[in-house]
Motif scaffolding. Structure first.
Motif, short mmCIF file in Angstrom:
data_model
loop_
_atom_site.label_atom_id
_atom_site.label_comp_id
_atom_site.label_asym_id
_atom_site.label_seq_id
_atom_site.Cartn_x
_atom_site.Cartn_y
_atom_site.Cartn_z
N LYS A 32 48.87 53.99 71.42
CA LYS A 32 49.83 53.31 72.29
C LYS A 32 49.17 52.93 73.62
O LYS A 32 48.48 53.72 74.23
CB LYS A 32 51.04 54.22 72.55
N GLY A 33 49.40 51.71 74.05
CA GLY A 33 48.84 51.23 75.30
C GLY A 33 47.50 50.56 75.16
O GLY A 33 46.94 50.06 76.14
N PHE A 34 46.97 50.50 73.94
CA PHE A 34 45.67 49.87 73.67
C PHE A 34 45.92 48.56 72.93
O PHE A 34 46.64 48.52 71.94
CB PHE A 34 44.82 50.82 72.83
N PHE A 35 45.32 47.47 73.42
CA PHE A 35 45.55 46.17 72.77
C PHE A 35 44.41 45.21 73.10
O PHE A 35 43.53 45.51 73.91
CB PHE A 35 46.89 45.58 73.21
N VAL A 36 44.47 44.06 72.45
CA VAL A 36 43.51 42.98 72.70
C VAL A 36 44.28 41.78 73.23
O VAL A 36 45.29 41.38 72.65
CB VAL A 36 42.75 42.57 71.42
N VAL A 37 43.81 41.23 74.35
CA VAL A 37 44.36 39.98 74.88
C VAL A 37 43.60 38.84 74.22
O VAL A 37 42.39 38.70 74.40
CB VAL A 37 44.21 39.90 76.41
N PHE A 45 39.48 43.65 75.18
CA PHE A 45 40.11 44.97 75.00
C PHE A 45 40.74 45.39 76.33
O PHE A 45 40.11 45.29 77.40
CB PHE A 45 39.07 46.01 74.58
N THR A 46 41.96 45.88 76.26
CA THR A 46 42.71 46.23 77.48
C THR A 46 43.59 47.44 77.22
O THR A 46 44.01 47.68 76.07
CB THR A 46 43.59 45.04 77.92
N VAL A 47 43.88 48.20 78.28
CA VAL A 47 44.86 49.28 78.18
C VAL A 47 45.94 49.05 79.22
O VAL A 47 45.71 48.39 80.24
CB VAL A 47 44.23 50.68 78.40
N GLN A 48 47.10 49.60 78.94
CA GLN A 48 48.21 49.54 79.88
C GLN A 48 48.93 50.88 79.89
O GLN A 48 49.19 51.46 78.84
CB GLN A 48 49.20 48.43 79.51
N ARG A 74 35.70 50.66 67.83
CA ARG A 74 35.59 52.12 67.93
C ARG A 74 35.22 52.53 69.35
O ARG A 74 35.83 53.44 69.92
CB ARG A 74 34.55 52.64 66.94
N ALA A 75 34.23 51.87 69.93
CA ALA A 75 33.81 52.21 71.30
C ALA A 75 34.92 51.89 72.30
O ALA A 75 35.18 52.65 73.23
CB ALA A 75 32.55 51.43 71.66
N ALA A 76 35.59 50.76 72.10
CA ALA A 76 36.68 50.37 73.01
C ALA A 76 37.83 51.36 72.93
O ALA A 76 38.44 51.70 73.95
CB ALA A 76 37.17 48.96 72.66
N ARG A 77 38.14 51.86 71.72
CA ARG A 77 39.24 52.82 71.57
C ARG A 77 38.90 54.14 72.28
O ARG A 77 39.77 54.77 72.88
CB ARG A 77 39.54 53.06 70.09
N ALA A 78 37.64 54.55 72.22
CA ALA A 78 37.23 55.78 72.90
C ALA A 78 37.38 55.63 74.42
O ALA A 78 37.86 56.55 75.10
CB ALA A 78 35.78 56.11 72.55
N ILE A 79 36.97 54.47 74.95
CA ILE A 79 37.14 54.22 76.38
C ILE A 79 38.61 54.14 76.74
O ILE A 79 39.05 54.65 77.78
CB ILE A 79 36.42 52.90 76.77
#
Length: 452
Positions: A32-37, A45-48, A74-79
């Motif tokens: 939740k809060g992880f998405f791609v613009v 890759f962005t988080v909110q 995978r790397a973006a999700r870890a960040i």
């Protein structure tokens, strides 16, 4: 396009459709809060998440992680997990790199008092310009002001500029000398808009806008339109223009008073010969300002000629564009001419249209409707424009075209270049029988059409 929810992966992101305009979000179903613009040119890759202070929600922020073309999912999700954990503790993930203290309270644009011009510009770009469907030309103008003219300020906190208005005034003076008074004023209007937008979500910024310190340069409306007495000489110039597609473009621009960029992107399917209209889906102001241009007889002949020329000269591009060209976009991208070859083009013709409309007895209100200008006043909101297109506005359009061609007088019988282009014989050979592809006609029309 509307936002979607998918399990984000490298393959899934690569297969996401590119929006025709604007952007949309592809939200992750796992985190939740992880998405791609997803934009036209980039996928980020962005988080909110919600920043909390003393256990209460202070604000919601978005933080970009990186370009999807340079970072694996995978790397973006870890960040993203790390960023979301920091946000849940009331810490802005990029507070340190932006030069903010760890204890700084934050808002939607970053740390209060430390949000940089670059950050607030990105927020203004995404939340205001793109979301409201502003044209690529409009956005590129804003981007040029911020990223080129204000490049040395990109990492500067907006609060610093607010507290030093003399610095802003000095920059305006510098831009006036180096780039001219109009660009200097335009860049400061951009800065003013970004600051006002940032202050909506950041009340710690001073109420006074730093751009208010500027001594604005005087701007005079460019008066480059033609009167009826100037049209004959201009037609002689246009008739000798080598490229017939460009010739018809300039003629149509004069006859309809449209902005050049709107006509450049016109497609054959936007023409409806049955209703005698040309649809402009994305004029200045975006798709919500879409409108139909009513067509006079002379405008219909112009469109038919350019359809024929396009198929002969640019058959591939002509399938998609009304004014095809050998360009990256496939349509006319640059419509400027050498002034010694064609003295008036672009917005000169838009001003001419407005001038000739007055000579034709067309009211100011009707002229504004034909040019898709916004109409001031409360009562204007009750006017239903599309109900006027097929009768009243078309008759006004025809009156303007009649005055334009009347200015030629006997030249259509005497001037060789005009005769070859617009003379009776040339018109008949061009338009008597024109085969049009199905998508260039209104629904139910025949493919072969006689134009009276």
């Amino acid at each position: 396009m509307t936002d979607i929810r998918i399990a984000l992966s490298d393959k899934a992101i690569a297969q996401l459709p590119t929006p025709e305009d604007g952007w949309y979000l592809a939200r992750d179903t796992e985190l939740k809060g992880f998405f791609v613009v997803v934009g036209k040119r980039k996928r980020t890759f962005t988080v909110q998440g919600d920043l909390r202070q003393r256990g209460k929600r202070a604000s919601s922020i978005r933080v970009s992680i990186g370009d999807a073309s340079e970072l694996t999912t995978r790397a973006a999700r870890a960040i993203a997990k790390e960023y979301l954990a920091q946000i849940s503790k009331g810490q802005h993930p990029k507070a340190r790199e932006n030069g903010n203290s760890e204890q700084a309270a934050t808002d939607g644009n970053g740390a209060v008092g430390a949000a940089t011009l670059e950050q607030t510009w990105q927020r203004y770009l995404e939340a205001h310009l793109i979301r409201k469907g502003r044209s690529e030309k409009t956005i590129s103008g804003y981007r040029d002001h911020v990223e080129r003219l204000f490049s040395e300020w990109l990492k500067t906190p907006l609060l610093d500029l607010a507290n030093d208005p003399a610095r802003v005034a000095k920059k305006h003076d510098q831009l006036t000398k180096e780039n001219g008074p109009y660009i200097a004023n335009g860049s400061m209007r951009t800065l003013r808009a970004i600051y006002n937008h940032a202050r909506k979500t950041n009340r710690s910024l001073p109420r006074d806008n730093p751009a208010d310190a500027v001594d604005w340069n005087q701007e005079e409306r460019r008066n480059t339109g033609m009167g009826t007495g100037d049209l004959k000489g201009w037609f002689f110039e246009l008739a000798n223009l080598e490229n017939p597609i460009r010739r018809e473009f300039h003629l149509l621009a004069l006859l309809c008073g449209s902005r050049p960029t709107a006509l450049q992107q016109a497609r054959p399917e936007h023409i409806n010969f049955r209703r005698r209209t040309l649809h402009i889906p994305k004029p200045k102001g975006g798709s919500k300002r879409a409108f139909d241009i009513p067509l006079s007889r002379q405008m219909i002949l112009c469109l038919i000629r350019v359809l024929r020329f396009g198929r002969q000269m640019q058959p591939s591009q002509a399938q998609k564009w009304l004014f095809p060209a050998e360009s990256a976009s496939g349509h006319l991208a640059e419509t400027k001419e050498d002034r010694e070859v064609l003295s008036k083009w672009g917005n000169d013709l838009r001003q001419t249209f407005r001038t000739i409309a007055t000579a034709a007895g067309v009211s100011e209100f009707d002229a504004k409707l034909l040019m898709n200008h916004s109409i001031p006043g409360v009562n204007a909101g009750y006017v239903t424009r599309h109900k006027l297109v097929e009768d009243h506005l078309r008759s006004q359009q025809q009156a303007i075209s009649t005055v334009v061609f009347s200015a030629l007088g006997e030249s259509l019988k005497e001037h060789k270049a005009l005769i070859n282009w617009l003379g009776p014989g040339a018109s008949r050979s061009t338009v008597t029988q024109v085969r049009l592809e199905p998508n260039t006609l209104g629904e139910g029309q025949e493919r072969t059409q006689q134009v009276a």
